[in-house]
Design an enzyme around this catalytic site. Structure first.
Site, PDB file in Angstrom:
ATOM      1  N   GLY A  12       0.813  -1.214   0.000  1.00  0.00           N
ATOM      2  CA  GLY A  12       0.000   0.000   0.000  1.00  0.00           C
ATOM      3  C   GLY A  12       0.845   1.262   0.000  1.00  0.00           C
ATOM      4  N   ASP A  13       0.182   2.394  -0.275  1.00  0.00           N
ATOM      5  CA  ASP A  13       0.814   3.711  -0.250  1.00  0.00           C
ATOM      6  C   ASP A  13       1.954   3.855  -1.257  1.00  0.00           C
ATOM      7  OD1 ASP A  13      -0.901   4.333   1.864  1.00  0.00           O
ATOM      8  OD2 ASP A  13       0.515   3.534   3.334  1.00  0.00           O
ATOM      9  N   LYS A  16      -0.426   5.275  -5.626  1.00  0.00           N
ATOM     10  CA  LYS A  16      -1.485   4.928  -6.593  1.00  0.00           C
ATOM     11  C   LYS A  16      -2.329   6.147  -6.939  1.00  0.00           C
ATOM     12  CE  LYS A  16      -3.068   1.828  -3.738  1.00  0.00           C
ATOM     13  NZ  LYS A  16      -1.998   1.853  -2.724  1.00  0.00           N
ATOM     14  N   ALA A  39      -8.291   3.361   2.670  1.00  0.00           N
ATOM     15  CA  ALA A  39      -7.367   3.907   1.667  1.00  0.00           C
ATOM     16  C   ALA A  39      -7.110   5.387   1.934  1.00  0.00           C
ATOM     17  CB  ALA A  39      -7.966   3.747   0.274  1.00  0.00           C
ATOM     18  N   GLY A  40      -5.926   5.810   1.548  1.00  0.00           N
ATOM     19  CA  GLY A  40      -5.608   7.230   1.578  1.00  0.00           C
ATOM     20  C   GLY A  40      -4.763   7.509   0.354  1.00  0.00           C
ATOM     21  N   HIS A  41      -5.354   8.177  -0.621  1.00  0.00           N
ATOM     22  CA  HIS A  41      -4.653   8.438  -1.876  1.00  0.00           C
ATOM     23  C   HIS A  41      -4.382   9.931  -1.996  1.00  0.00           C
ATOM     24  CE1 HIS A  41      -6.494   4.474  -3.631  1.00  0.00           C
ATOM     25  NE2 HIS A  41      -5.725   4.287  -2.601  1.00  0.00           N
ATOM     26  N   ARG A 142     -23.679 -12.687   5.005  1.00  0.00           N
ATOM     27  CA  ARG A 142     -24.977 -12.320   4.412  1.00  0.00           C
ATOM     28  C   ARG A 142     -25.927 -11.648   5.388  1.00  0.00           C
ATOM     29  NH1 ARG A 142     -25.158 -18.158   2.027  1.00  0.00           N
ATOM     30  NH2 ARG A 142     -24.301 -18.356   4.097  1.00  0.00           N
ATOM     31  N   GLN A 223      -5.274  -0.231  -1.296  1.00  0.00           N
ATOM     32  CA  GLN A 223      -4.397  -1.202  -0.637  1.00  0.00           C
ATOM     33  C   GLN A 223      -3.447  -1.798  -1.693  1.00  0.00           C
ATOM     34  OE1 GLN A 223      -8.077  -1.579   0.286  1.00  0.00           O
ATOM     35  NE2 GLN A 223      -7.380   0.150   1.469  1.00  0.00           N
ATOM     36  N   THR A 299      -4.033   8.058   5.960  1.00  0.00           N
ATOM     37  CA  THR A 299      -5.306   7.846   6.650  1.00  0.00           C
ATOM     38  C   THR A 299      -5.167   7.960   8.158  1.00  0.00           C
ATOM     39  OG1 THR A 299      -6.086   6.441   4.858  1.00  0.00           O
ATOM     40  CG2 THR A 299      -7.184   6.161   6.960  1.00  0.00           C
ATOM     41  N   THR A 300      -4.145   7.317   8.717  1.00  0.00           N
ATOM     42  CA  THR A 300      -4.052   7.266  10.179  1.00  0.00           C
ATOM     43  C   THR A 300      -2.913   8.102  10.742  1.00  0.00           C
ATOM     44  OG1 THR A 300      -2.690   5.282   9.988  1.00  0.00           O
ATOM     45  CG2 THR A 300      -5.052   4.943  10.306  1.00  0.00           C
ATOM     46  N   LYS A 330       8.534   7.616  -6.276  1.00  0.00           N
ATOM     47  CA  LYS A 330       9.413   8.100  -5.196  1.00  0.00           C
ATOM     48  C   LYS A 330      10.891   7.784  -5.437  1.00  0.00           C
ATOM     49  CE  LYS A 330       7.121   8.964  -1.280  1.00  0.00           C
ATOM     50  NZ  LYS A 330       6.330   8.882  -0.036  1.00  0.00           N
ATOM     51  N   LEU A 331      11.269   7.716  -6.712  1.00  0.00           N
ATOM     52  CA  LEU A 331      12.689   7.468  -7.017  1.00  0.00           C
ATOM     53  C   LEU A 331      13.548   8.610  -6.450  1.00  0.00           C
ATOM     54  CD1 LEU A 331      14.535   5.418  -8.510  1.00  0.00           C
ATOM     55  CD2 LEU A 331      14.473   6.946 -10.476  1.00  0.00           C
TER      56      LEU A 331
HETATM   57  P1  GDP Z   1      -1.435   5.624  -2.308  1.00  0.00           P
HETATM   58  O1  GDP Z   1      -2.205   5.177  -1.117  1.00  0.00           O
HETATM   59  O2  GDP Z   1      -0.836   4.478  -3.053  1.00  0.00           O
HETATM   60  O3  GDP Z   1      -2.226   6.522  -3.211  1.00  0.00           O
HETATM   61  O4  GDP Z   1      -0.205   6.475  -1.757  1.00  0.00           O
HETATM   62  P2  GDP Z   1      -0.277   7.609  -0.603  1.00  0.00           P
HETATM   63  O5  GDP Z   1      -0.875   8.826  -1.167  1.00  0.00           O
HETATM   64  O6  GDP Z   1      -0.849   7.044   0.642  1.00  0.00           O
HETATM   65  O7  GDP Z   1       1.273   7.805  -0.283  1.00  0.00           O
HETATM   66  C1  GDP Z   1       2.171   8.233  -1.241  1.00  0.00           C
HETATM   67  C2  GDP Z   1       2.834   9.533  -0.737  1.00  0.00           C
HETATM   68  O8  GDP Z   1       3.949   9.824  -1.538  1.00  0.00           O
HETATM   69  C3  GDP Z   1       1.916  10.737  -0.852  1.00  0.00           C
HETATM   70  O9  GDP Z   1       2.223  11.633   0.181  1.00  0.00           O
HETATM   71  C4  GDP Z   1       2.303  11.331  -2.207  1.00  0.00           C
HETATM   72  O10 GDP Z   1       2.056  12.728  -2.288  1.00  0.00           O
HETATM   73  C5  GDP Z   1       3.776  11.060  -2.230  1.00  0.00           C
HETATM   74  N1  GDP Z   1       4.344  10.809  -3.559  1.00  0.00           N
HETATM   75  C6  GDP Z   1       3.800  10.161  -4.621  1.00  0.00           C
HETATM   76  N2  GDP Z   1       4.702  10.034  -5.621  1.00  0.00           N
HETATM   77  C7  GDP Z   1       5.842  10.599  -5.157  1.00  0.00           C
HETATM   78  C8  GDP Z   1       7.158  10.744  -5.704  1.00  0.00           C
HETATM   79  O11 GDP Z   1       7.465  10.321  -6.817  1.00  0.00           O
HETATM   80  N3  GDP Z   1       8.081  11.383  -4.924  1.00  0.00           N
HETATM   81  C9  GDP Z   1       7.813  11.842  -3.683  1.00  0.00           C
HETATM   82  N4  GDP Z   1       8.783  12.431  -2.991  1.00  0.00           N
HETATM   83  N5  GDP Z   1       6.583  11.724  -3.135  1.00  0.00           N
HETATM   84  C10 GDP Z   1       5.630  11.098  -3.848  1.00  0.00           C
HETATM   85  P1  IMO Z   2      -3.878   2.670   0.364  1.00  0.00           P
HETATM   86  O1  IMO Z   2      -5.001   2.496  -0.602  1.00  0.00           O
HETATM   87  C1  IMO Z   2      -1.391   0.977   3.518  1.00  0.00           C
HETATM   88  C2  IMO Z   2      -3.301  -1.934   6.187  1.00  0.00           C
HETATM   89  C3  IMO Z   2      -3.471  -1.531   7.638  1.00  0.00           C
HETATM   90  C4  IMO Z   2      -3.372  -2.886   8.311  1.00  0.00           C
HETATM   91  C5  IMO Z   2      -4.075  -3.805   7.321  1.00  0.00           C
HETATM   92  C6  IMO Z   2      -5.537  -4.077   7.660  1.00  0.00           C
HETATM   93  O2  IMO Z   2      -3.709   4.063   0.859  1.00  0.00           O
HETATM   94  O3  IMO Z   2      -2.616   2.064  -0.164  1.00  0.00           O
HETATM   95  P2  IMO Z   2      -7.764  -2.617   7.454  1.00  0.00           P
HETATM   96  O4  IMO Z   2      -8.122  -1.315   8.120  1.00  0.00           O
HETATM   97  O5  IMO Z   2      -7.775  -2.589   5.982  1.00  0.00           O
HETATM   98  O6  IMO Z   2      -8.528  -3.779   8.023  1.00  0.00           O
HETATM   99  O7  IMO Z   2      -6.225  -2.872   7.921  1.00  0.00           O
HETATM  100  O8  IMO Z   2      -4.010  -3.160   6.061  1.00  0.00           O
HETATM  101  N1  IMO Z   2      -3.875  -0.978   5.204  1.00  0.00           N
HETATM  102  C7  IMO Z   2      -3.142  -0.150   4.452  1.00  0.00           C
HETATM  103  N2  IMO Z   2      -1.823   0.084   4.437  1.00  0.00           N
HETATM  104  N3  IMO Z   2      -2.201   1.602   2.634  1.00  0.00           N
HETATM  105  C8  IMO Z   2      -3.525   1.355   2.626  1.00  0.00           C
HETATM  106  O9  IMO Z   2      -4.346   1.845   1.670  1.00  0.00           O
HETATM  107  C9  IMO Z   2      -4.069   0.473   3.585  1.00  0.00           C
HETATM  108  N4  IMO Z   2      -5.318   0.035   3.866  1.00  0.00           N
HETATM  109  C10 IMO Z   2      -5.175  -0.865   4.851  1.00  0.00           C
HETATM  110  O10 IMO Z   2      -2.448  -0.650   8.058  1.00  0.00           O
HETATM  111  O11 IMO Z   2      -2.032  -3.288   8.390  1.00  0.00           O
HETATM  112 MG    MG Z   3      -2.293   5.502   0.910  1.00  0.00          MG
END
Ligand code: GDP
Ligand code: IMO
Ligand code: MG
Length: 425
Positions: A12-13, A16, A39-41, A142, A223, A299-300, A330-331
């Protein structure tokens, strides 16, 4: 083929949100197919930061229809709050479509997520406490309530009665908590229904129409592969199927509707919450990655565990999702390192594993085998084409391509929308 799926390769994270945003420029619809507001995008546009939890990333473009599919679990309060916040920032949410078949996260799911984690103590999963697991459990059992039930007060009341009786017994008798009030929940949901009604449609029918017209439909994974309920590091997983196959089940399309499958992977690796993480860095290295990559959960707010790129897990993800390409994000975060590690295999009791070990005990205890690669120690955040990248950065990406047997199509070098290198250009 007009369907494109975008999935997380790691835990995750991976970024995306940013990559979905980049692709949304040419997409007609963006669909969430699983997960919920765990999720936190994050998307950064003109210096403005948007953190989306439930609303599909495509909402930021006027031409794009954001769709919440049947496989998502929806907390209506969070959805309404997110829509209000977006509207207050000038983002139009009127086109959002919400599947009537999606399940609702109810107040007792949140409560149960909290108390079960507390009861697990040291063995807790480290969930986001958003009620995800309990909501999917009720769906499978269900006894879940669905979005469409909001529109039929009698059915809603009858289903709520059944579910709440059981949940209140659990909460009071097993966990020593106070029972939840039926009338209060019903009244809250009546208000949610009023607000959400214009958005509730048969999203499956909508998507079939869009795909038949040849529209570009983007399936936005939340995720990631290693958190997949069936294929991840169970039990340290989420309760849905983030993998590309999950897009079919969760959105209601067939495998042949999806032609391009993009895996998003950080150039290193992170994980939030508990569970095995073979390429986890030592404390000093991890702190450096946290600092440079601003690795705190969207998210958290939890600090993410950091480590090195894990080619074993990535290879597994490439096969499992049948990835057509990888986008490396994030290269730029790696630019300061003199030398970089890449996990190429695992070792356990003298045996090497180049594929995922067959059981969780080995996966928990295995050690990473690293290949060292030279760093480039040069700012790459302004790079626009492959030729702007230092030779050593390209070599790092080529090593990923070789180890994962998948081409790297783009590379992200910063959080902003335009900081994306098209590797084919
Ligand atoms: P997601 O859950 O997969 O959408 O990813 P998140 O948004 O939770 O976490 C990615 C973090 O990296 C966010 O704070 C983005 O703003 C940041 N980010 C994304 N791409 C890049 C990158 O290429 N370089 C850097 N430094 N930060 C990035
Ligand atoms: P995005 O979409 C990173 C992790 C939680 C925990 C496990 C189960 O931003 O990539 P849950 O609340 O889903 O039952 O938790 O999954 N988790 C994530 N880790 N990015 C996420 O979403 C996540 N969504 C859930 O930290 O370990
Ligand atoms: Mg995220």
């Amino acid at each position: 083929m007009p369907g494109i799926a975008l999935v997380g390769v790691q835990w995750g994270d991976e970024g995306k949100g940013k990559i979905t945003d980049a692709l949304s420029r040419r997409a007609d619809a963006v669909v969430r197919y699983q997960g919920g507001n765990n999720a936190g995008h994050t998307i950064v546009v003109d210096g403005e930061r948007y953190a989306l939890h439930l609303v599909p990333t495509g909402v930021l473009y006027r031409h794009c229809t954001p769709v919440i599919g049947p496989g998502v679990v929806v907390n209506p309060e969070v959805l309404i709050e997110e829509m209000d916040t977006l509207e207050a920032r000038g983002i139009d949410t009127s086109k959002l479509l919400l599947s009537g078949n999606a399940h609702l996260i109810m107040p007792y799911h949140l409560e149960l997520d909290r108390v079960t984690e507390r009861r697990l103590g040291r063995n807790r999963l480290g969930t986001t406490k958003r009620g995800i697991g309990p909501a999917y459990a009720d769906k499978a059992a269900r006894i879940g309530l669905r979005v469409q039930d909001l529109l039929s007060p009698k059915i809603f009341a009858a289903k709520l009665d059944v579910a709440l009786k059981e949940k209140n017994l659990l909460l009071t008798r097993i966990y020593g908590r106070l029972p939840l009030d039926r009338d209060e929940i019903q009244e809250q949901c009546r208000r949610y229904a009023e607000r959400l009604e214009p958005h509730i449609v048969d999203t499956t029918l909508f998507l079939h129409g869009a795909l038949d017209r040849g529209d570009t439909v983007l399936f936005e994974g939340a995720q990631a592969t290693m958190l997949d309920l069936d294929h991840g590091t169970y039990p340290f997983v989420t309760s849905s199927n983030p993998i590309a196959g999950g897009a079919c089940a969760g959105a209601g399309v067939g495998p042949r509707d999806i032609g391009r499958i993009i895996g998003v992977s950080k150039a290193y690796c992170t994980r939030v919450g508990s569970g095995p993480f073979p390429s986890e860095a030592d404390l000093t290295e991890s702190e450096v990655l946290v600092e440079l990559g601003a690795e705190y959960g969207t998210t958290t707010g939890r600090k993410r565990r950091c480590g090195w790129f894990d080619a074993v897990a990535a290879r597994y993800a490439a096969r499992l999702n049948t990835l057509t390409e990888i986008v490396v994000t994030k290269l730029d975060v790696l630019s300061q390192f003199e030398s970089l590690k890449m996990c190429v295999a695992y070792e356990f009791e003298g045996r090497h594993y180049e594929a995922l070990p067959p059981n969780q005990t080995i996966f928990n205890k295995c050690r990473p085998i690293y290949q060292e690669l030279p760093g480039w120690q040069e700012d790459i955040s302004d790079a626009q084409t492959k030729s702007d990248l230092p030779r050593r950065a390209v070599a790092y990406l080529e090593t990923i391509e070789e180890l994962v047997q998948t081409p790297v199509s783009s590379v992200s070098v910063g959080a902003a929308r335009e900081q994306l290198v098209d590797m084919s250009a």
